[in-house]
Design an enzyme around this catalytic site. Structure first.
Site, mmCIF file in Angstrom:
data_model
loop_
_atom_site.group_PDB
_atom_site.id
_atom_site.type_symbol
_atom_site.label_atom_id
_atom_site.label_comp_id
_atom_site.label_asym_id
_atom_site.label_seq_id
_atom_site.Cartn_x
_atom_site.Cartn_y
_atom_site.Cartn_z
ATOM 1 N N ARG A 52 0.804 -1.224 0.000
ATOM 2 C CA ARG A 52 0.000 0.000 0.000
ATOM 3 C C ARG A 52 0.835 1.270 0.000
ATOM 4 O O ARG A 52 0.613 2.184 -0.791
ATOM 5 C CB ARG A 52 -0.885 0.075 1.262
ATOM 6 C CG ARG A 52 -2.187 -0.582 1.150
ATOM 7 C CD ARG A 52 -2.587 -1.108 2.511
ATOM 8 N NE ARG A 52 -1.691 -2.205 2.833
ATOM 9 C CZ ARG A 52 -1.862 -3.444 2.420
ATOM 10 N NH1 ARG A 52 -2.921 -3.761 1.755
ATOM 11 N NH2 ARG A 52 -0.986 -4.393 2.704
ATOM 12 N N THR A 53 1.777 1.346 0.926
ATOM 13 C CA THR A 53 2.522 2.595 1.082
ATOM 14 C C THR A 53 3.331 2.865 -0.186
ATOM 15 O O THR A 53 3.309 3.964 -0.737
ATOM 16 C CB THR A 53 3.430 2.513 2.331
ATOM 17 O OG1 THR A 53 2.612 2.139 3.440
ATOM 18 C CG2 THR A 53 4.100 3.831 2.619
ATOM 19 N N LYS A 81 26.131 -4.732 -0.618
ATOM 20 C CA LYS A 81 27.595 -4.615 -0.720
ATOM 21 C C LYS A 81 28.175 -3.942 0.513
ATOM 22 O O LYS A 81 29.366 -3.662 0.576
ATOM 23 C CB LYS A 81 27.969 -3.785 -1.960
ATOM 24 C CG LYS A 81 27.494 -4.355 -3.267
ATOM 25 C CD LYS A 81 27.990 -3.461 -4.411
ATOM 26 C CE LYS A 81 27.364 -3.849 -5.731
ATOM 27 N NZ LYS A 81 27.638 -2.837 -6.763
ATOM 28 N N ARG A 102 11.515 3.559 3.884
ATOM 29 C CA ARG A 102 11.038 2.574 4.871
ATOM 30 C C ARG A 102 12.230 1.704 5.242
ATOM 31 O O ARG A 102 12.970 1.244 4.370
ATOM 32 C CB ARG A 102 9.904 1.709 4.306
ATOM 33 C CG ARG A 102 9.577 0.554 5.240
ATOM 34 C CD ARG A 102 8.336 -0.188 4.849
ATOM 35 N NE ARG A 102 7.140 0.598 5.124
ATOM 36 C CZ ARG A 102 5.907 0.128 5.024
ATOM 37 N NH1 ARG A 102 5.701 -1.128 4.662
ATOM 38 N NH2 ARG A 102 4.862 0.901 5.281
ATOM 39 N N HIS A 130 5.067 5.898 11.679
ATOM 40 C CA HIS A 130 4.591 5.789 10.289
ATOM 41 C C HIS A 130 3.624 6.960 10.068
ATOM 42 O O HIS A 130 2.412 6.790 9.971
ATOM 43 C CB HIS A 130 3.880 4.435 10.125
ATOM 44 C CG HIS A 130 3.584 4.035 8.703
ATOM 45 N ND1 HIS A 130 3.732 4.880 7.623
ATOM 46 C CD2 HIS A 130 3.132 2.853 8.205
ATOM 47 C CE1 HIS A 130 3.391 4.218 6.521
ATOM 48 N NE2 HIS A 130 3.026 2.990 6.848
HETATM 49 C C1 NCD Z 1 1.533 -1.059 8.228
HETATM 50 C C2 NCD Z 1 3.029 -0.924 8.434
HETATM 51 O O1 NCD Z 1 3.816 -1.172 7.514
HETATM 52 O O2 NCD Z 1 3.382 -0.526 9.541
HETATM 53 N N1 NCD Z 1 1.199 -1.257 6.876
HETATM 54 C C3 NCD Z 1 0.920 -0.159 6.112
HETATM 55 O O3 NCD Z 1 1.783 0.645 5.834
HETATM 56 N N2 NCD Z 1 -0.360 0.021 5.751
HETATM 57 C C4 NCD Z 1 0.877 -2.013 9.142
HETATM 58 C C5 NCD Z 1 1.360 -3.432 9.211
HETATM 59 O O4 NCD Z 1 2.280 -3.841 8.507
HETATM 60 O O5 NCD Z 1 0.779 -4.159 10.010
#
Ligand code: NCD
Length: 305
Positions: A52-53, A81, A102, A130
């Site tokens: 999603r992100t 590396k 991320r 997040h």
């Molecule tokens: C979440 C995350 O990555 O923290 N996912 C997201 O970005 N929608 C929640 C999760 O992984 O449970």
């Protein structure tokens, strides 16, 4: 909005949040002209899995008229590396106008942001924060629960490792929401987050049982047990499947209780909830696009709007 990096929900004021949500509402109604961002490139650096992100950031920049530059899977990057994160982001900032990061380590986004001048957006740092998930969560609450004032929100599941929970709790505190945290004791809020919430005057209660609060809730925010963050698989097994809702559970909830989940879900929301009026998690995921468009529009403009 004049800030550069977006690292933690703690740094977002109520006014910042409202600016992004208002812009997202405008964008949903009247998509912006693509000319303004036609030269903008957004680098996507994901050192952890994401659907999603990652995809909604990519959609957002493309719908704004810009383009995305994807680092690709970690295994194919120079991290294998032995390149440091600081060096990677210093290189990538030379290619792009903003950077989405991320990373599995808590604090990684904060550290990386010290090495770059282009806006860096934290798309999840381990069990830390997040913040853009929180923006779309609040946008969804505002749409589905009719506003952000006077909300009673239940947050259930993995409160210890869930970064979406930590960001959301900080932001809800700025709106003076009543927050009920529901989890097994072993997965309750980290001490540092609880401390911060108390320091900022949060109205919070902690529970081990959803029944104690379900009937009061405007919003029930369910989260996945973050299996990948458990140091020991046995510890995960002890709590897996414990905090789960289905359509029968929700008979005790108010008719207008909004059920949300950042997704992906494993088994914590039974599929029979999907067909109920409560289910809002797919609309929530879709809101990632206008909200991230709004954020990028504001950041890439350098606050000139
Ligand atoms: C979440 C995350 O990555 O923290 N996912 C997201 O970005 N929608 C929640 C999760 O992984 O449970």
């Amino acid at each position: 909005m004049d800030r550069n990096h977006v690292i933690s929900a703690k740094d977002l004021s109520r006014a910042d949040i409202e600016t992004v949500l208002d812009r997202a509402t405008e964008i949903k109604r009247d998509p912006p002209c693509r000319e303004r961002h036609v030269d903008d490139l957004l680098a996507l650096c994901f050192f952890e899995p994401s659907t999603r992100t990652h995809m909604s950031f990519e959609t957002a920049i493309k719908r704004l008229g810009g383009d995305a530059l994807d680092m690709g899977p970690v295994e194919a990057s120079s991290a294998t590396k032995g390149e440091s994160l600081a060096d990677t982001v210093r290189v990538v900032e030379g290619y792009a106008d903003a950077l989405v990061l991320r990373h599995p380590s808590e604090g990684a986004a904060m550290m990386a942001s010290e090495f770059v001048d282009v806006p860096l957006i934290n798309a999840g740092d381990g069990a830390g924060q997040h913040p853009t998930q929180t923006l779309l969560d609040l946008y969804t609450m505002r749409e589905a629960a009719g506003g952000l004032t006077d909300l009673t929100v239940g947050i259930m599941g993995d409160l210890k490792y869930g970064r979406t929970v930590h960001s959301l709790a900080y932001a809800l505190t700025k709106f003076d929401a009543r927050q009920h945290f529901v989890s097994p004791e072993s997965l309750s809020l980290p001490r540092s987050v609880r401390y911060d919430l108390h320091e900022s005057g949060a109205r919070l209660k902690e529970h081990t049982d959803l029944d104690a609060v379900l009937a009061e809730l405007d919003v029930l925010y369910v989260t996945r047990i973050q299996r990948e963050r458990f140091p020991d698989e046995n510890e995960y097994r002890q709590v897996a499947g414990e905090y789960r809702i289905d359509a029968a559970t929700l008979e005790q909830a108010r008719d207008d209780c909004v059920v949300m989940h950042p997704l992906p879900r494993v088994d914590e929301i039974a599929p029979d909830v999907d067909a109920t009026e409560h289910a809002n998690y797919f609309a929530q995921a879709h809101n990632g696009v206008p909200v991230r468009m709004a954020l990028l529009d504001l950041l890439l403009d350098g606050g000139e709007r």
